[in-house]
Design an enzyme around this catalytic site. Sequence first.
Site, PDB file in Angstrom:
ATOM      1  N   ASP A   1      -9.265  -8.204  -1.684  1.00 26.84           N
ATOM      2  CA  ASP A   1      -8.224  -9.191  -1.403  1.00 26.84           C
ATOM      3  C   ASP A   1      -8.859 -10.463  -0.820  1.00 26.84           C
ATOM      4  O   ASP A   1      -9.523 -10.413   0.214  1.00 26.84           O
ATOM      5  CB  ASP A   1      -7.223  -8.611  -0.394  1.00 26.84           C
ATOM      6  CG  ASP A   1      -5.949  -9.434  -0.258  1.00 26.84           C
ATOM      7  OD1 ASP A   1      -6.041 -10.671  -0.300  1.00 26.84           O
ATOM      8  OD2 ASP A   1      -4.876  -8.832  -0.095  1.00 26.84           O
TER       9      ASP A   1
ATOM     10  N   HIS B   1      -4.873 -10.350  -4.271  1.00 27.14           N
ATOM     11  CA  HIS B   1      -3.794 -10.504  -3.290  1.00 27.14           C
ATOM     12  C   HIS B   1      -2.458 -10.449  -4.024  1.00 27.14           C
ATOM     13  O   HIS B   1      -2.143 -11.314  -4.845  1.00 27.14           O
ATOM     14  CB  HIS B   1      -3.931 -11.828  -2.546  1.00 27.14           C
ATOM     15  CG  HIS B   1      -2.987 -11.948  -1.392  1.00 27.14           C
ATOM     16  ND1 HIS B   1      -3.137 -11.220  -0.226  1.00 27.14           N
ATOM     17  CD2 HIS B   1      -1.858 -12.692  -1.217  1.00 27.14           C
ATOM     18  CE1 HIS B   1      -2.162 -11.523   0.616  1.00 27.14           C
ATOM     19  NE2 HIS B   1      -1.364 -12.405   0.039  1.00 27.14           N
TER      20      HIS B   1
ATOM     21  N   SER C   1       2.080  -9.355   2.765  1.00 23.84           N
ATOM     22  CA  SER C   1       1.299 -10.449   3.341  1.00 23.84           C
ATOM     23  C   SER C   1       1.826 -10.816   4.733  1.00 23.84           C
ATOM     24  O   SER C   1       1.941  -9.955   5.594  1.00 23.84           O
ATOM     25  CB  SER C   1       1.316 -11.639   2.383  1.00 23.84           C
ATOM     26  OG  SER C   1       0.283 -12.553   2.665  1.00 23.84           O
TER      27      SER C   1
END
Length: 416
Positions: free
Chosen positions: A332, A361, A206
Site C-alpha cells: 500500500d 491502496h 483509509s
Amino acid sequence: MARAYLGNSPPLSYLRHVSHLHGYTRLPACSPLLVTSSAAPMAHPSLEILGGGCDLFLPALSTLTRPYDPYPVIGSNRHVETIFASFYRSTPDVRLRRECLRTADDGAVALDWVSGDDRLLPPDSPLLILLPGLTGGSDDSYVKHMLVRAKSKGWRVVVFNSRGCGGSPVTTPQFYSASFLGDMCEVVAHVGTRYPKANLYAVGWSLGATFSFATWESNACRLSGAVSLCNPFNLVIADEDFHKGFNNVYDKALANSLCKIFKKHALLFEDMGGEYNIPLAANAKSVREFDDGLTRVSFGFKSVDDYYSNSSSSNSIKDVCTPLLCIQAENDPIAPNRGIPREDIKDNPNCMLMVTPKGGHLGWVAGAEAPFGAPWTDPVVMDFLEHLQRGKLEAFSTSNLEGVHRSSEGLHILEV
C-alpha cells in the site's frame, strides 16, 4: 483514500506502460499461521495473519485457505492497481435516501440509507455503517460494492458522509480530522436509537478507519464488531511516505479534492483569526499544507506533526474492546506496511490482522470478480461480520433458553 481525481481517466495502455516501468517481482510468501484450535483452517502462505483474536475469528474465514492471486498486469504494480481501481472499477447502481443529521455543535453530516429497506427489512436486521476514506462518500465504487454485498445478505446499510464529503452540508467553520470522533459517536448513537433491536457493525476505509477507532475502544461501545481496511495506522510514517516518488501524485490529488470542498464553503471561514492560514488551506498543494492551514488549528494542535502524532490510530489499537478485523496490503503506497502496530494487535484478544502481498491502496484487484468487480476483500469482510452476527444470535438464544429453563423450574415448584 477516496477516489482522488487525477484529471482525465488514464487509458489502459498507460497503465500497462507504468507496470513495465516499475517492474514486478513476486513478494516472498509469509509464514502460515499456526493455530492452536484443531478446527481452525490454515491460512494460505501468501497471506500474513496474526492477532490475539485469530483463534476466535479465523475459523469463519474459509476463503483465506486459498492463495491471494493478483490480477495479471494490473495487480503487478501498486500504483497501477491503485489507479485502475479508482478509475475503472464498476460502480453498482443503488438508490439511496439521504438523511441530514444535525450534530451537537450545530454542524451536519449526511447519512445515506438504501431506499426501500424500511419496508423490506425487519427492525432487528443487522445494521452496517460504512465510513469512506478522506474526501470520499456514498458514490465511491468500493463503498457501493460493500453496500450491495451486505444488502444481498439481508443487512440494513447506511453510509456516513463526513462534513463536506459526498455532498454533505457544511454549516459551521469546521470539517473533520483523524482525531475528531464526535460525529462518529453521534452517528452510532443516532442509528442505535432508531433501531434499538439491531446489532450494529462498521466498516471503514483509509482515514474512515482511522477516525472511527475510538468508538471501538470502550466496553460501552454500541458496535458489535468492525472492519478496518487500508488504515494509515501511523500518520507520521504515512506523511513521510506521502512525499516520496510517485506518491506525490496522490498527495496533490487529495489536496486538490480538499481544496474543492473548502472553497465551496469558504465564506464560513472568512473571519477566522488566530493561527488559521486560510489562503494556505484554500490553495494547498499537499495534504500537509491543508492540515497546517486549517485542520490542526481547528482541533487545537500546536503543529501538523503534533496532530499526526496524537491522531494515529496505532495509539489506540491496544485498547480496542470490540471484535476488529484489520485488512492491509503489504505494498500500500498510502498506508505503509511499516506503520502497522503488529505487536499491539498480537496482544489484543479482540483483534486480527490480515496482510495481502499485493493490493495497492483500496485496490485488491483479485478474485472471482476481478478486474472490474468488487475488491477481493469484500467476501472476507462479509464472512467476518456474519460470523460475529451468528455469535450474537446464538448468545441471545442461549440467554432466552436459560430464562425459559428458570421459569419452568419456578412453575414446577408451584405445581408441587
